[in-house]
Design an enzyme around this catalytic site. Structure first.
Site, short mmCIF file in Angstrom:
data_model
loop_
_atom_site.label_atom_id
_atom_site.label_comp_id
_atom_site.label_asym_id
_atom_site.label_seq_id
_atom_site.Cartn_x
_atom_site.Cartn_y
_atom_site.Cartn_z
CE LYS A 35 -2.64 4.69 7.45
NZ LYS A 35 -4.03 5.04 7.73
CD GLU B 42 -11.92 5.96 4.48
OE1 GLU B 42 -11.25 5.62 5.46
OE2 GLU B 42 -11.52 5.92 3.30
NE ARG C 71 -2.55 0.99 3.57
CZ ARG C 71 -3.32 0.83 4.64
NH1 ARG C 71 -4.61 0.61 4.51
NH2 ARG C 71 -2.79 0.89 5.86
#
Length: 390
Positions: free
Chosen positions: A237, A273, A135
């Site tokens: 992220k 989210e 990621r």
């Protein structure tokens, strides 16, 4: 010869990350060994074998920063094209140029994962660290940054755990949270990728994320502030995703809510989210979670819960989840590295509070038990998700 983290002249102006530790760091240089005189990496005899993290009350451990002993540091320049060798250094402050890419343009990423004391003997366990590494690589591509390889990432995480092993909470009392950071540490003035990059990992012992502990939480649906937009960076992220949600989160907490649920920025109808975790809704025998289509972070815990729920016979859909789907659900829960699997008791939308099933006889409780049993070594890991650290 110019130092790799900035330009020097006879007058000596050093920009970028000099990486000299400040208070609490003991003054030990963080420079990679290839850029300085002999400075061997720490080996196990340099690390404390003392058990227990000082005066920590393990029974009341929350999710806060407790400085530990060591951090891991690795650097590279754009010219090098990739990271090579890093090392452990005493935990402490670092210096950054005022014109570093991360400070001026937010060129940075972070990850989060945990280490647990092994239940079946000495040693520690990591949960799917390769997924965090991949990621970060994906996010680095989006942010025009070099990234450590999967092998480098996992090795660095293991070294950080072993160096801080006395801070790993006792079995069942929490975990050692690891925070890998990748930042544009080199100095830059015009809008462009930084010339140098720093990868580092620090650690802190943590308990539950929400103040409610493992109790069910109350959420508020936010309609005006959006966490992400199509074409943006909501699916990686990056550090720049998080400060924009602080206002909505603080306003919600001042009203007694644990966190905020965000809607899509186009239709303002579909749930995405929370500030730092993914969402699941349960209706009958079906489970749904918002699809990650660029605006939602693909959580490692999220992916694991999808698989575990399917193993339990549930149909799991990754799709658009409307606000109507949400308020009509039987059960709602959140997932994430920090939050684990957290049940949601109520959600407030447009002034109306909707209640959901919680307690022992819920899917979230079953999945929480299954997941944590694997993570802590209490159950056989048939999926090969855990990585031993000895």
């Amino acid at each position: 010869r110019a130092l790799p983290w900035g330009r020097t002249s006879a007058g000596g102006v050093i920009g970028g990350l000099r990486a000299l530790l400040g208070t609490g760091g003991g003054g030990r240089s963080l420079l990679p060994s290839r850029w300085k005189s002999s400075q061997p990496q720490l080996d196990p005899v340099d690390r404390s074998d003392e058990e227990g993290g000082g005066d920590i009350d393990w029974d009341n451990l929350g999710f806060g920063l407790t400085p530990t002993d060591y951090m891991y540091v690795m650097r590279c320049t754009q010219e090098e094209g990739g990271f090579s060798r890093g090392e452990l250094a005493r935990y402490g402050n670092i210096e950054l140029s005022p014109s570093s890419g991360v400070l001026n343009y937010g060129q940075g990423l972070f990850e989060g994962l945990k280490a647990y004391r092994r239940a079946d003997g000495p040693g520690y366990t990591l949960f799917r660290p390769e997924e965090n590494a991949r990621r970060m690589q994906h996010g680095a591509g989006r942010m025009c940054m070099p990234s450590p390889s999967v092998e480098q990432f996992v090795h660095a995480v293991k070294q950080t755990v072993l160096a801080n092993k006395r801070w790993v909470p006792p079995q069942g009392k929490g975990a050692l949270y690891l925070r890998p950071l990748l930042i544009g540490s080199g100095a830059i003035l015009g809008l462009a990728p930084a010339p140098e990059y720093t990868f580092m990992i620090y650690a802190a012992p943590v308990g539950t994320y929400f103040k409610e502990g493992m109790a069910a939480i109350n959420l508020l649906v936010e309609e005006e502030i959006h966490r992400a937009m199509p074409g943006g960076t909501g699916g990686v992220k990056t550090i720049s995703n998080y400060a924009p949600v602080l206002k909505a989160q603080m306003d919600a907490r001042s009203k007694g809510f644990a966190d905020v649920l965000y809607l899509d920025s186009v239709h303002k109808r579909y749930v995405e989210e929370a500030s730092s975790c993914n969402l699941f809704v349960v209706k009958g025998g079906a489970v749904a979670t918002p699809a990650t289509a660029g605006t939602i972070l693909p959580g490692v815990t999220r992916r694991s819960i999808i698989e575990l729920a399917r193993d339990s016979g549930y149909q799991v859909e990754e799709r658009l989840v409307s606000i109507d789907d949400l308020i009509s659900a039987d059960e709602v829960f959140c997932t994430g590295t920090a939050v684990g699997v957290t049940p949601v008791s109520t959600i407030t939308y447009q002034g109306t509070r909707y209640e959901f099933r919680t307690g022992e006889d819920t899917l979230s409780k079953k999945l929480y038990t299954t997941l944590t049993s694997i993570q802590m070594g209490l159950a056989e890991d048939k999926k090969g998700w855990t990585v031993a650290v000895d």
